[in-house]
Scaffold this active site. Structure first.
Site, short mmCIF file in Angstrom:
data_model
loop_
_atom_site.label_atom_id
_atom_site.label_comp_id
_atom_site.label_asym_id
_atom_site.label_seq_id
_atom_site.Cartn_x
_atom_site.Cartn_y
_atom_site.Cartn_z
N SER A 1 36.26 48.42 45.44
CA SER A 1 35.77 47.07 45.73
C SER A 1 35.91 46.79 47.22
O SER A 1 37.03 46.82 47.76
CB SER A 1 36.58 46.03 44.95
OG SER A 1 36.35 44.74 45.53
N HIS B 1 31.60 48.74 44.67
CA HIS B 1 31.71 47.47 43.92
C HIS B 1 31.66 46.32 44.91
O HIS B 1 32.53 46.20 45.79
CB HIS B 1 33.01 47.45 43.12
CG HIS B 1 33.14 46.28 42.19
ND1 HIS B 1 32.51 46.23 40.97
CD2 HIS B 1 33.81 45.12 42.34
CE1 HIS B 1 32.80 45.07 40.39
NE2 HIS B 1 33.58 44.38 41.20
N ASP C 1 31.82 42.45 45.48
CA ASP C 1 32.30 41.21 44.83
C ASP C 1 31.69 39.99 45.48
O ASP C 1 32.13 39.54 46.53
CB ASP C 1 33.83 41.14 44.93
CG ASP C 1 34.48 41.99 43.86
OD1 ASP C 1 35.41 42.74 44.16
OD2 ASP C 1 34.00 41.92 42.71
N MET D 1 30.95 36.16 45.67
CA MET D 1 31.60 34.92 45.22
C MET D 1 30.94 33.73 45.92
O MET D 1 30.67 33.78 47.12
CB MET D 1 33.09 34.95 45.57
CG MET D 1 33.84 36.11 44.95
SD MET D 1 35.59 36.03 45.36
CE MET D 1 36.12 37.66 44.82
N HIS E 1 28.76 42.51 41.50
CA HIS E 1 29.46 41.66 40.52
C HIS E 1 29.27 40.22 40.98
O HIS E 1 29.90 39.80 41.96
CB HIS E 1 30.94 42.08 40.52
CG HIS E 1 31.82 41.21 39.71
ND1 HIS E 1 33.19 41.29 39.80
CD2 HIS E 1 31.56 40.26 38.78
CE1 HIS E 1 33.74 40.41 38.96
NE2 HIS E 1 32.76 39.78 38.33
N MET F 1 29.98 36.71 40.87
CA MET F 1 30.88 35.64 40.45
C MET F 1 30.30 34.34 40.99
O MET F 1 30.79 33.77 41.99
CB MET F 1 32.30 35.90 40.98
CG MET F 1 33.00 37.04 40.26
SD MET F 1 34.45 37.65 41.09
CE MET F 1 33.69 38.82 42.21
N MET G 1 37.15 41.80 33.21
CA MET G 1 38.05 41.40 34.29
C MET G 1 39.49 41.58 33.81
O MET G 1 39.86 41.08 32.74
CB MET G 1 37.82 39.94 34.69
CG MET G 1 36.50 39.67 35.40
SD MET G 1 36.29 40.70 36.85
CE MET G 1 37.65 40.12 37.86
N ASP H 1 38.12 45.77 36.08
CA ASP H 1 38.11 45.27 37.45
C ASP H 1 39.29 44.34 37.71
O ASP H 1 39.35 43.23 37.18
CB ASP H 1 36.79 44.49 37.60
CG ASP H 1 36.59 43.91 38.96
OD1 ASP H 1 35.53 43.28 39.17
OD2 ASP H 1 37.47 44.07 39.81
#
Ligand code: DX5
Ligand code: ZN
Length: 215
Positions: free
Chosen positions: A8, A33, A35, A37, A66, A68, A136, A175
């Site tokens: 990540s 990965h 992330d 957000m 991913h 979020m 998660m 994750d």
């Protein structure tokens, strides 16, 4: 099943993302990965489709995005255009079926994720169509947290469900909080795609750490 390591980049130096994803490829990572957000679904804000677009030319590794974010349906097109290879959406933030259709229409892989407090059964419908499922093992928003041990049972539940519906080799990604100390338990429970942020980026030898995480 092939064990895949997805470092990540949340744990990396954001001023050097292009170089980082090239180094990850040379270090033997299987995926990157990313992330994403939005400051709403989770408190922090990290980066968006433009950052994914900037990283894209620096690696041939799949970009595993991913999301979020709230209203992921408003972002899927941008991440597809930016070069995402996998888009993972939270069951808590959308109607997965609708979004899976949209993601698949771009010819990229569709994946669904649940938070620690959401039961594994919430991913059972997605398991029929998904290219990957993500669990998660920390509360989303930050790297460097402790692995939540109750996740192991959820991994087993999900892998057993995949076997029962005739998809025994479906990728199950986990994750958050994964280290060289607990990765064996995660794999033994039935996961085969391992996200690791801190464990990889705090290492003095990323390639060796990635190899050890792969077991
Ligand atoms: C948290 C992120 C995780 C996290 C993993 O919201 O989804 O990917 O970055 O980082 P570590 O491996 O440091 O827990
Ligand atoms: Zn993540």
């Amino acid at each position: 099943m092939k064990i895949k390591i997805a470092p990540s980049i949340l744990a990396s130096d954001f001023s050097r993302l292009g170089e980082t994803v090239s180094v990850l490829e040379r270090s033997g990572a299987d995926l990157v990965h990313c992330d994403v957000m939005d400051g709403n679904f989770v408190p922090p804000i990290t980066f968006g489709a433009q950052a994914v677009k900037a990283m894209r030319p620096h690696t041939s590794l799949p970009l595993d995005c991913h999301l979020m974010v709230l209203h992921p349906e408003t972002h899927v097109d941008d991440f597809a255009a930016a070069g995402a290879d996998i888009i993972t959406v939270h069951a808590e933030a959308c109607d997965i079926g609708t979004l899976f259709e949209r993601i698949a229409s771009f010819g990229i892989k569709k994946s669904a994720v649940i938070n620690p407090e959401t039961p594994a059964e919430a991913l059972f419908p997605a398991a029929e169509q998904a290219d990957m499922l993500l669990l998660m093992s920390v509360h989303p928003g930050w790297g460097g947290q402790k692995f939540i041990p109750e996740t192991l049972k959820k991994i087993e539940t999900l892998r057993n469900r995949c076997i029962r519906i005739g998809r025994p080799d479906l990728d199950i990604e986990v994750d958050g909080g994964i280290t060289e100390e607990n990765v064996k338990d995660v794999i033994a429970a039935g996961a085969n795609v391992i996200v690791a942020g801190s464990a990889v980026f705090r290492s003095s030898d990323m390639a060796a750490t990635i190899e050890r995480l792969r077991g």
